[in-house]
Design an enzyme around this catalytic site. Structure first.
Site, mmCIF file in Angstrom:
data_model
loop_
_atom_site.group_PDB
_atom_site.id
_atom_site.type_symbol
_atom_site.label_atom_id
_atom_site.label_comp_id
_atom_site.label_asym_id
_atom_site.label_seq_id
_atom_site.Cartn_x
_atom_site.Cartn_y
_atom_site.Cartn_z
ATOM 1 N N GLU A 135 4.436 3.292 -3.773
ATOM 2 C CA GLU A 135 3.917 2.894 -5.181
ATOM 3 C C GLU A 135 4.949 1.983 -5.627
ATOM 4 O O GLU A 135 6.307 2.243 -5.582
ATOM 5 C CB GLU A 135 3.467 4.036 -6.122
ATOM 6 C CG GLU A 135 2.480 4.838 -5.592
ATOM 7 C CD GLU A 135 2.004 5.979 -6.510
ATOM 8 O OE1 GLU A 135 0.808 6.180 -6.791
ATOM 9 O OE2 GLU A 135 2.824 6.633 -7.018
ATOM 10 N N CYS A 391 8.431 6.839 -15.200
ATOM 11 C CA CYS A 391 9.497 7.299 -14.434
ATOM 12 C C CYS A 391 9.676 8.726 -14.141
ATOM 13 O O CYS A 391 9.199 9.588 -14.694
ATOM 14 C CB CYS A 391 10.804 7.011 -15.314
ATOM 15 S SG CYS A 391 12.423 7.497 -14.333
#
Length: 404
Positions: A135, A391
């Site tokens: 990703e 994150c």
């Protein structure tokens, strides 16, 4: 004893459950010993051996395709978001030369899925030639005309950070420089085709994996990104992040094209080993390695980022901030300019960790500024969490899918 210590060592049923559930991640690192750590996707055959495509130095590509003009046409196509072997931007001679050398794709990956969050953050599932995937995340700035790409350097990760979803995978394999660059090429096309997204101007090696565990390919990718004949990025727009697996990893990154970033998370030795259980070197030893790496760089390229993921009642107290401020003093001496990036923990399905309150993050930042006024402290905005693009939230299957 500070609040974070009490929370970790005693404490609430919620925290105890969080640590117990995350203990399962220790086995994920062991998985990396049983899987291949490198890969050789289809590329160009040069003198009977496989070589790279996107990471191929421009002079070698020029020789391969028969001239600078032909080589430039290949890169015109890449920068336009097209596959050179299928692009009308590429001269017929260049295409024939690439095909004759055994090339099946110049960009060794494809875009499999796109997920757009409410704030415009866009997560890309990039399918590799062997069927595995990584990703990458496009993050448009909320007020400025720029977009940052968060790129992956490994399929999975063996660092085992307790707050990170990627840690659940263990390390599947390293990405090649070509596969890292393919993420950028694909993302640049997505950004260009979007009506709402500003131009792609920055790249951070903060996606899946740790750049310090794949140094050679990360450095080769960064070199291609700043090459004026290839991606033409400014060196100042590239950030290469690592948890610092060893002093040697810092030394190896000393000449990398881009700003270095150390994901330190805590300056207390015991606490950091709980948050980053793969840690094998004492913090002062890692600090010395980082300082040596900074001092080996030209003065104008010593700017550094220090990142800390803040977790409620674990490492977010004033005492934690004070320890970090004291610890980074010698690093600031070497770096000259240092940015401290505070990252409120993002939720994942595998932990009970929570983000600190806004007031707590502000207090943590204020304490660092008070004790170490030479640093710039910023809090990272939460972006893309509704699509698991923030994150610490990146996660894909360990198993490859068939690629047509």
């Amino acid at each position: 004893m500070g609040r974070a210590k009490k929370a970790v060592m005693s404490a609430s049923p919620t925290l105890s459950h969080a640590w117990r559930s995350l203990a399962l991640l220790a086995s994920a690192s062991a998985l990396s010993a049983t899987v291949p750590r490198t890969a050789a996707p289809p590329g160009i055959e040069v003198h009977g051996r496989p070589s790279s495509t996107l990471a191929l130095p421009f002079p070698e590509l020029k020789e391969l395709v028969g001239g600078a003009g032909r080589a430039r046409s290949v890169w015109d196509a890449v920068r336009a978001g097209e596959e050179p072997l299928d692009s009308d931007l590429v001269t017929i001679g260049a295409r024939r030369a690439l095909i004759a050398c055994g090339a099946t794709r110049f960009v060794p990956a494809t875009l499999a899925e796109t997920h757009v969050a409410k704030d415009g953050t866009t997560k890309l599932l990039v399918r590799l030639a062997d069927g595995l995937a990584v990703e990458a995340v496009l993050i448009p700035h909320p007020t400025r005309p720029r977009t940052t790409l968060c790129v992956s350097s490994q399929v999975g990760c063996d660092r085992g950070c307790r707050f990170c979803a990627t840690a659940r995978m263990g390390l599947v394999r390293q990405l090649t420089a070509d596969e890292i660059l393919a993420q950028f090429a694909i993302a640049a096309r997505v950004a260009r085709e979007s009506d709402a997204m500003p131009p792609l101007t920055n790249i951070v090696f903060m996606g899946m994996g740790d750049a310090g565990r794949n140094v050679d390919h990360v450095k080769a990718a960064a070199t291609s990104l700043v090459d004026g004949d290839k991606f033409r990025m400014a060196r100042s727009k590239i950030t290469i992040s690592t948890v610092g697996p060893s002093p040697e990893a810092f030394a190896a990154l000393a000449d990398a094209d881009g700003m270095l970033a150390w994901s330190i998370h805590a300056a207390d030795e015991d606490l950091r080993r709980k948050l980053v259980p793969s840690s094998r070197h004492p913090l002062p030893e890692l600090r010395r390695g980082l300082i040596d790496a900074l001092e080996a760089r030209p003065a104008r390229r010593r700017t550094l980022m220090l990142a800390a993921t803040l977790i409620r009642d674990v490492n977010d107290s004033d005492d934690d901030a004070a320890k970090l401020a004291e610890f980074i003093g010698p690093i600031v001496d070497a770096a000259g300019k240092c940015n401290v990036d505070l990252i409120p923990c993002n939720p994942t399905d595998h932990t009970d960790f929570e983000s600190p309150s806004t007031e707590r993050v502000l207090a943590y930042a204020a304490k660092i500024r008070e004790l170490e006024p030479r640093v710039h402290v910023a809090t990272r905005l939460q972006r893309g969490d509704d699509e698991s693009a923030a994150c610490g939230q990146l996660l894909v299957s360990r198993k490859p899918e068939l690629v047509a």
